[in-house]
Design an enzyme around this catalytic site. Sequence first.
Site, PDB file in Angstrom:
ATOM      1  N   HIS A   1       0.973  -1.040   0.037  1.00  0.00           N
ATOM      2  CA  HIS A   1      -0.066  -0.143  -0.188  1.00  0.00           C
ATOM      3  C   HIS A   1       0.942   1.387  -0.073  1.00  0.00           C
ATOM      4  O   HIS A   1       1.575   1.613   0.827  1.00  0.00           O
ATOM      5  CB  HIS A   1      -0.921   0.032   1.240  1.00  0.00           C
ATOM      6  CG  HIS A   1      -1.830  -1.187   1.382  1.00  0.00           C
ATOM      7  ND1 HIS A   1      -3.250  -1.278   0.835  1.00  0.00           N
ATOM      8  CD2 HIS A   1      -1.606  -2.422   1.809  1.00  0.00           C
ATOM      9  CE1 HIS A   1      -3.643  -2.400   0.970  1.00  0.00           C
ATOM     10  NE2 HIS A   1      -2.546  -3.247   1.582  1.00  0.00           N
ATOM     11  N   LEU A   2       0.899   1.885  -1.159  1.00  0.00           N
ATOM     12  CA  LEU A   2       1.591   3.121  -1.126  1.00  0.00           C
ATOM     13  C   LEU A   2       1.072   4.578  -0.939  1.00  0.00           C
ATOM     14  O   LEU A   2       1.545   5.476  -0.891  1.00  0.00           O
ATOM     15  CB  LEU A   2       2.738   2.982  -2.590  1.00  0.00           C
ATOM     16  CG  LEU A   2       3.486   1.909  -2.751  1.00  0.00           C
ATOM     17  CD1 LEU A   2       4.493   2.125  -3.893  1.00  0.00           C
ATOM     18  CD2 LEU A   2       4.381   1.248  -1.643  1.00  0.00           C
TER      19      LEU A   2
ATOM     20  N   ASP B   1       2.427  -7.042   2.383  1.00  0.00           N
ATOM     21  CA  ASP B   1       1.383  -6.176   2.737  1.00  0.00           C
ATOM     22  C   ASP B   1       1.776  -5.029   3.421  1.00  0.00           C
ATOM     23  O   ASP B   1       1.191  -4.611   4.593  1.00  0.00           O
ATOM     24  CB  ASP B   1       0.248  -7.007   3.693  1.00  0.00           C
ATOM     25  CG  ASP B   1      -1.065  -6.415   3.787  1.00  0.00           C
ATOM     26  OD1 ASP B   1      -1.089  -5.152   3.500  1.00  0.00           O
ATOM     27  OD2 ASP B   1      -1.829  -6.902   4.744  1.00  0.00           O
TER      28      ASP B   1
HETATM   29  O1  DOR Z   1      -3.649  -4.605   8.006  1.00  0.00           O
HETATM   30  C1  DOR Z   1      -3.946  -4.182   6.801  1.00  0.00           C
HETATM   31  N1  DOR Z   1      -4.012  -2.922   6.368  1.00  0.00           N
HETATM   32  N2  DOR Z   1      -4.906  -5.058   6.238  1.00  0.00           N
HETATM   33  C2  DOR Z   1      -5.605  -4.660   5.023  1.00  0.00           C
HETATM   34  O2  DOR Z   1      -6.113  -5.523   4.532  1.00  0.00           O
HETATM   35  C3  DOR Z   1      -5.361  -3.572   4.547  1.00  0.00           C
HETATM   36  C4  DOR Z   1      -4.304  -2.650   5.052  1.00  0.00           C
HETATM   37  C5  DOR Z   1      -4.386  -1.250   4.934  1.00  0.00           C
HETATM   38  O3  DOR Z   1      -4.658  -0.822   3.820  1.00  0.00           O
HETATM   39  O4  DOR Z   1      -3.770  -0.452   5.769  1.00  0.00           O
HETATM   40 ZN    ZN Z   2      -3.166  -5.285   2.145  1.00  0.00          ZN
END
Ligand code: DOR
Ligand code: ZN
Length: 437
Positions: free
Chosen positions: A76-77, A319
């Site tokens: 996630h950037l 992740d």
């Molecule tokens: O821990 C998480 N953070 N799981 C996710 O599915 C989304 C992610 C986030 O975008 O912060």
């Molecule tokens: Zn994720």
Amino acid sequence: MSPAAAERDVLVVTQVRAIDPAVSLDAEVDVVVERGKITRIGRGAASPELLASERVERIDGKGSWMLPAFVDLHAHLREPGEEYKEDIRTGLTAAARGGFAHVCVMPNTKPVNDKRSITEAMVARAREVGGPALHPIGAITMGQNGAELTEMADLKDAGAVGVSDDGKCVMSAAVMRRALEYARTFDLPVIQHAEDHTLTEGAQMHDGPIATRLGLRGWPRVAEDIIVARDVLLAESTGGRYHVAHVSTLGAVRILREAKARGIAVTAEVTPHHLVLSHEAVLGYDTACKVNPPLREKEDIDALRAALADGTIDCIATDHAPHSSLEKDCEFAEARPGMIGLELVVPVLLGLVRDGIIPLARFVDALCRAPARIVSLEAPSLREGSLAELTLVAPDRPVVLDRFASKSKNTPFLGKTMSGAVVMTLAGGRVVHRLDT
Ligand code: DOR
Ligand code: ZN
């Protein structure tokens, strides 16, 4: 990002242990990189004349590992929309420091990446930044609303390599079925965040004895298992390519193992944190350990490790989920789930390799060829003639995990010292990271 050296100059890494299971390589060799390509790999490949040349930068590889650079399927950037947590520049710099040449980025940005213009903007911004390549993952549904499918042809055309509503589960079986059918026509994998939201309302952590002790509402394993089981059946009936994000339960592992044995097109990833941390890490209400899906129990960790080792779980994905102190220095129930991961993969996971739990060749495969195949990218490879996309690792070098290129610091490993440093990364034929000595 450090400037490019390998494109013009010659880079020679001597007497390095080069490991690439894709070409059955595990040997002490010299690796020669010229104008962004690997030109020679072999014992004595760097001749004395070559080493004497002024054009050559020589790196002593003794005691180090040369690996094909890594591919992250799940990061996630935060750009567009939440650049105070991370942006494409800092995210890609973090990726380079972690050994990655390719990063697939999730669409839960603000706005959601559910259309061509956003996908294109991300790709354009990444090109401006340079460094590791960014590959967008488009949303499955508009605004991740779980109802209306995105125009996947457009997303793919703009550079998307898969689709996902990550952060949210596609709850409707009918929508998931249509998504698998539709994505299949574009050969895109459908990446599911497997969480039955009706079973996790208000949940803060894994549903077990620690949750009871802390008085926090639990996220039961079955919320994940039920979705994976349903989706496997949908993948079987549609013939679509189904990929499970961040698998966390022993039940999901069992379902995946059976599905694969039956020849269904399913793949899966596991995060570093689910491989090494259990729900006990939450005991001090440490919000850095709040993550979705939650950290589970020893039997889940054992099942995840065994599944990664035997290939039931195809790959490791970070992740990487940066959050600022605003979202983490607060009550546990208020804290946002997620932890950073791009700069932590090697130090956090090498212990499993050292202890013989994950064979080294499988570790390399799980970070490179396996994820690349899922999103149809050409995997970095230690082959003569290949584009130089390499990660040089000093496995015994201690690293203090206190300074990150990422804008966020949300990791329970903050301040810890571990062994295993990424010394250098080449992406797209260029040096994108060098560890300061
Ligand atoms: O821990 C998480 N953070 N799981 C996710 O599915 C989304 C992610 C986030 O975008 O912060
Ligand atoms: Zn994720």
